[in-house]
Scaffold this motif. Structure first.
Motif, mmCIF file in Angstrom:
data_model
loop_
_atom_site.group_PDB
_atom_site.id
_atom_site.type_symbol
_atom_site.label_atom_id
_atom_site.label_comp_id
_atom_site.label_asym_id
_atom_site.label_seq_id
_atom_site.Cartn_x
_atom_site.Cartn_y
_atom_site.Cartn_z
ATOM 1 N N ALA A 336 0.838 -1.194 0.000
ATOM 2 C CA ALA A 336 0.000 0.000 0.000
ATOM 3 C C ALA A 336 0.876 1.249 0.000
ATOM 4 N N VAL A 337 0.437 2.263 -0.737
ATOM 5 C CA VAL A 337 1.146 3.542 -0.793
ATOM 6 C C VAL A 337 0.194 4.637 -0.321
ATOM 7 N N ASN A 338 0.646 5.432 0.638
ATOM 8 C CA ASN A 338 -0.163 6.534 1.164
ATOM 9 C C ASN A 338 0.042 7.770 0.294
ATOM 10 N N MET A 339 -1.001 8.119 -0.480
ATOM 11 C CA MET A 339 -0.886 9.250 -1.408
ATOM 12 C C MET A 339 -0.796 10.587 -0.684
ATOM 13 N N SER A 340 -1.200 10.646 0.578
ATOM 14 C CA SER A 340 -1.107 11.892 1.348
ATOM 15 C C SER A 340 0.340 12.299 1.584
ATOM 16 N N LEU A 341 1.249 11.323 1.489
ATOM 17 C CA LEU A 341 2.659 11.592 1.778
ATOM 18 C C LEU A 341 3.479 11.900 0.530
ATOM 19 N N VAL A 542 -1.188 -0.723 -4.213
ATOM 20 C CA VAL A 542 -2.503 -0.142 -3.961
ATOM 21 C C VAL A 542 -2.303 1.275 -3.440
ATOM 22 N N GLN A 543 -2.687 2.262 -4.241
ATOM 23 C CA GLN A 543 -2.562 3.661 -3.837
ATOM 24 C C GLN A 543 -3.827 4.116 -3.117
ATOM 25 N N SER A 544 -3.648 4.867 -2.039
ATOM 26 C CA SER A 544 -4.801 5.293 -1.256
ATOM 27 C C SER A 544 -4.450 6.487 -0.390
ATOM 28 N N PRO A 547 -4.824 4.364 3.543
ATOM 29 C CA PRO A 547 -4.371 2.966 3.503
ATOM 30 C C PRO A 547 -4.624 2.195 4.789
ATOM 31 N N ASP A 548 -4.887 2.914 5.883
ATOM 32 C CA ASP A 548 -5.133 2.229 7.148
ATOM 33 C C ASP A 548 -6.603 1.887 7.359
ATOM 34 N N MET A 549 -7.475 2.363 6.465
ATOM 35 C CA MET A 549 -8.891 2.019 6.608
ATOM 36 C C MET A 549 -9.073 0.526 6.344
ATOM 37 N N VAL A 556 -5.002 -5.651 1.447
ATOM 38 C CA VAL A 556 -3.554 -5.659 1.198
ATOM 39 C C VAL A 556 -2.880 -6.802 1.960
ATOM 40 N N LYS A 557 -3.327 -7.038 3.186
ATOM 41 C CA LYS A 557 -2.745 -8.115 3.995
ATOM 42 C C LYS A 557 -3.302 -9.491 3.631
#
Length: 674
Positions: A336-341, A542-544, A547-549, A556-557
Motif C-alpha cells: 500500500a502507498v499513502n498518497m497523502s505523503l 494499492v494507492q490510497s 491505507p489504514d482504513m 492488502v494483507k
C-alpha cells in the motif's frame, strides 16, 4: 365457434388479455389442445398497435375473469411460429418474478424469451487453437472433495443431500475445473446445466473451456447474438441439442428440459442484478429455480458477497474451500502507498508505482493499471488524522455538494455545513480528495510516452469483437500497459503480467453506499489476483489516501476472514443486509421539483400502510441526482421481513397514480443505491 386465448403482452399491466383464436388457422392449429398452444407466440392488435404476445391459456367459453363482454373480444391475427417458446416451468418462474419483484407478468415473461422472428445461424465464439490449457485436468484432492460434496446424495432418486453450494478459493485455485467436472457428471445423468458468468466478453476462458469440453452440446448466449440467432440457440436448447448453456444474467432462464444444475461464477458480481424492470437478481432466480426442481446450485468466487458469506457461516450454503494456486504461480506481493505523503499533491501516480512500472516494462513484462470510473471526486478528509465525515444515522460517507456547500447523506437526507477544522483532532488541514479517470489516463500517457498503452472500459470498447481483440492483443504482448476499469478485474489471465497498480482505492470506498467497504475489498482482491498467476514474482501496488482504513488494509494483507467478520458485525449493528431487507423507490422527472413532490406524496401514503418494524428512509436526493436530464429522488423501505416491504410497495404502486411527468421505479433487494 372459435375458442378463447389468454395472451400475455409486454406491457406494465399485471394481467393477461383475452382474444379469440385467429380467423385463419391450419388444421393442426384449429384442433390443437391447450398444451400444444401454450407458450406459442401470437400476433394481436392492442388498441391501434400490432403486438406479439404469448398464449398462456385456452378456453371453450369466455373466462369469468374477463373484464369485458363477448362483443369486445377481438380475434388474434395469427400464430407467429409452430413451436412453443415458453415452457410451463418458465411461466411459473415468471409469475414468481412478477410477484417478488413487483413487475407485470408480461414484463417478466418477455425478459426471459428471445425476440427473434425467425431462426438463423448462430455465430458462436471463435477460439484460437493454441489454448491447450483448458483441456480436462486431473483434480487435486481439494477439487475432488468439492465435486463429491456437490454431487452427494442419491442419483437414482434424484435427491441431493444439499442444494446450495459455494466453491470458495483464491484466484487461480481451480474453481472453473470444479464447476466443469461437476457439470460433466450432471450431463452423464442425462440432465442439463446452466453456467452463468458475469459478462461473456470478459470470461473467454470459461467459454473456451466449456465448448472444448462439451463441444456441440454447449450453447453460448451472449450480447453479440442477433435476436434471430438467439432464437436459434433457444430452439437448440429446447430440442435437447444443447445441454449445457453458458451465458450472462438472462441465461438463468434457459429452457433446458431436464435441468440438473445451475452454476454461478463470480457470484459477488453486481452485473447479475438487472437494471430495468423486472429488476431481478440472477442468484435469487437461480435459488428459486433450483429449490423448486430439487437440483444443486453451485456458486463460486474469491470474494463472496457478504450475503453468501453470512449464509455459509450459518450453514445455509455448503462451503467447499480451495486453498492452493494450481498454475504454478503464487499470491503476489502487495504493498500500500499513502498518497497523502507524496511530495506532488496533484499526481495520481506515486513514485513507488512509477518506478515499478519502469522496471516492469524494462524487463519486457506487462502492467495493468486499474481505474475506478464510478468514484466520486469530492469526499471530506482530514490530512492529519485521516478522519472522514460519515452520516450519524447511516454510517456511510457524506458527499460534498459544491453548489449548496453542504455535506449530504444520500440515504436519509441528513446534511451539515462542511466543518472548517477536523471534528476529531482540531486540525485546519482538511479538504476534499479524489480525481477523475480522464485526469489519470492523461498523466499515464504523459509520463510513459514511449510505452504501448491500451484502455479497456465501456467507453473505449464499443463491441464484443473490439473488447476480445484488445484482450487478445494484450495477452499476445502487443501492449505494455493496460488501463482498465473493473471490467479487467473479472477472471482474465495474462501469462506475462507482473505488476498491477490500483490507482486510487479510495473512490469505491467513499461512495455513499453501505456496500462501499465490501466492494472496495472485493475489487482490490480481484484485481490483485490478476498478478502472479503463472510466475511467483507478481507485484501489486494499492494507492490510497486512507491505507489504514479496514477494507484497504485487510485486502492488502490478504486477511479475508477478518474483513468479512468485521463487516458482518458492522452490518448487524447498523441493521443493513443481511440483517435486514431493503426495497427502493426511485422517482424521476425532467421537471424540476416534480420528482421531489411525488416522492414526498408517496412517503405520506407509505407511512399509512407500512407495518410495525418497517422503516421509511428518505425521501432524499439520489447520490447521482440527475441522469439524462432526469431529476431523481429516492425512498428506502427497511425491515426484517421482505413480504411486508413488498406488501407496502404493491399498495403504493398499484394504488397510487404519480403525475404524468414522474416515473416511479421499484427495486426489491437493491444492489446499488446510486
Amino acid at each position: 365457434m372459435s375458442r378463447y386465448l389468454d395472451v400475455v403482452l409486454n406491457l406494465p399491466l399485471n394481467q393477461s388479455f383475452t382474444y379469440h383464436e385467429p380467423l385463419k388457422m391450419n388444421d393442426a392449429e384449429s384442433h390443437a389442445s391447450e398444451e400444444e398452444l401454450f407458450g406459442r407466440r401470437v400476433e394481436v392488435r392492442f388498441g391501434n398497435r400490432k403486438m406479439t404476445g404469448i398464449v398462456v391459456g385456452l378456453h371453450d367459453t369466455l373466462p369469468e375473469t374477463c373484464p369485458v363482454g363477448e362483443e369486445s373480444i377481438r380475434p388474434a391475427t395469427r400464430y407467429v411460429d409452430e413451436e412453443k417458446i415458453l415452457t410451463r416451468e418458465l411461466y411459473e418462474i415468471a409469475k414468481w418474478i412478477s410477484s417478488y419483484y413487483i413487475a407485470s407478468i408480461g414484463e417478466a415473461v418477455f425478459t426471459m424469451i428471445p425476440s427473434g422472428r425467425r431462426e438463423s445461424d448462430s455465430s458462436g465464439f471463435s477460439f484460437s487453437e493454441d489454448e491447450s490449457s483448458f483441456q480436462k485436468r486431473d483434480l487435486s484432492d481439494e477439487q475432488k472433495k468439492a465435486v463429491e460434496g456437490i454431487l452427494g446424495g442419491s442419483e437414482k432418486s434424484g435427491e441431493r443431500a444439499n442444494l446450495f453450494h459455494y466453491v470458495y478459493g483464491m484466484t487461480g485455485s481451480g474453481k472453473t475445473e470444479v464447476f466443469l467436472s461437476a457439470a460433466e457428471k450432471i450431463l452423464e445423468e442425462g440432465k442439463g446445466v446452466i453456467y452463468l458468468v458475469p459478462e461473456i466478453g470478459l470470461t473467454p476462458q470459461v467459454v473456451e473451456a466449456s465448448v472444448k469440453r462439451f463441444g456441440s452440446t454447449a450453447a453460448v448466449l451472449h450480447s453479440g447474438l442477433t435476436p434471430s440467432q438467439r432464437l436459434s440457440e433457444w430452439r437448440r436448447i429446447m430440442r435437447k441439442e444443447a445441454r449445457i448453456v453458458i451465458g450472462a444474467r438472462s441465461a438463468v432462464f434457459a429452457p433446458i428440459p431436464s435441468l440438473g444444475m445451475i452454476i454461478i461464477d463470480e457470484e459477488h458480481d453486481g452485473s447479475y442484478k438487472a437494471g430495468n424492470a423486472p429488476r431481478y437478481h440472477a442468484r435469487q432466480v437461480a435459488m428459486h429455480r433450483c429449490k423448486t426442481l430439487g437440483i444443486p446450485l453451485v456458486m463460486g468466487s474469491a470474494t463472496p458477497s457478504l450475503e453468501a458469506w453470512h449464509s455459509m457461516s450459518q450453514n445455509q450454503i455448503v462451503c467447499h474451500k480451495l486453498s492452493q494456486r494450481l498454475a504454478g504461480g503464487a499470491m503476489p506481493e502487495i504493498k500500500a502507498v499513502n498518497m497523502s505523503l507524496e511530495s506532488d499533491s496533484d499526481t495520481c501516480l506515486s513514485k513507488a508505482l512509477s518506478d515499478e512500472i519502469r522496471e516492469t516494462v524494462k524487463a519486457k513484462r506487462q502492467v495493468i493499471l486499474f481505474l475506478n470510473r464510478r468514484g466520486f471526486t469530492h469526499f471530506f478528509r482530514c490530512t492529519v488524522c485521516g478522519f472522514e465525515m460519515k452520516c450519524k444515522n447511516c454510517s456511510v460517507s457524506l458527499t460534498y455538494h459544491k453548489k449548496e456547500n453542504r455535506l449530504r447523506c444520500h440515504y436519509c437526507g441528513y446534511s451539515i455545513q462542511p466543518p472548517h477544522q477536523c471534528p476529531k483532532c482540531g486540525s485546519l488541514d482538511v479538504g476534499y480528495r479524489g480525481f477523475g479517470t480522464e485526469y489519470i489516463e492523461n498523466e499515464v500517457r504523459a509520463r510513459f510516452p514511449n510505452e504501448r498503452i491500451v484502455r479497456i472500459d465501456t467507453d473505449s470498447t464499443k463491441g464484443k469483437d473490439e473488447l476480445k481483440q484488445k484482450i487478445d492483443d494484450f495477452k499476445a504482448g502487443k501492449y505494455d500497459i493496460l488501463l482498465g476499469t473493473q471490467m479487467v478485474a473479472k477472471g482474465l489471465n495474462f501469462p506475462n503480467l507482473k505488476l498491477v497498480g490500483v490507482v486510487l482505492a479510495d473512490t469505491a470506498l467513499h461512495l455513499p453506499d453501505f456496500r462501499a467497504a465490501e466492494r472496495t475489498f472485493s475489487l482490490i482482491t480481484q484485481v490483485a489476483g490478476r498478478a502472479g498467476r503463472f510466475f511467483p514474482d507478481g507485484k501489486v501496488i494499492v494507492q490510497s489516501y486512507s491505507p489504514d482504513m479496514e477494507p484497504i488494509a485487510l485486502a492488502v494483507k490478504g486477511e479475508t476472514e477478518k474483513f468479512y467478520s468485521n463487516e458482518i458485525a458492522q452490518r448487524k449493528i447498523l441493521g443493513f443486509p443481511p440483517f435486514s431487507r431493503l426495497l427502493r423507490f426511485v422517482f424521476r422527472s425532467k421537471i424540476p421539483g416534480a420528482a421531489e413532490n411525488a416522492a414526498e406524496g408517496a412517503s405520506n401514503i407509505l407511512r399509512k400502510h407500512v407495518e410495525k418494524g418497517t422503516e421509511i428512509l428518505g425521501p432524499s436526493d439520489c447520490p447521482i441526482e440527475m441522469i439524462a436530464g432526469n431529476h431523481r429522488q429516492q425512498i428506502l423501505l427497511r425491515g426484517k421481513n421482505i413480504a411486508s416491504l413488498q406488501k407496502a410497495a404493491v399498495l403504493l404502486i398499484r394504488g397510487y397514480a404519480p403525475p404524468n411527468n414522474v416515473y416511479v421505479e421499484v427495486d426489491v433487494d437493491p444492489v446499488s443505491l446510486m
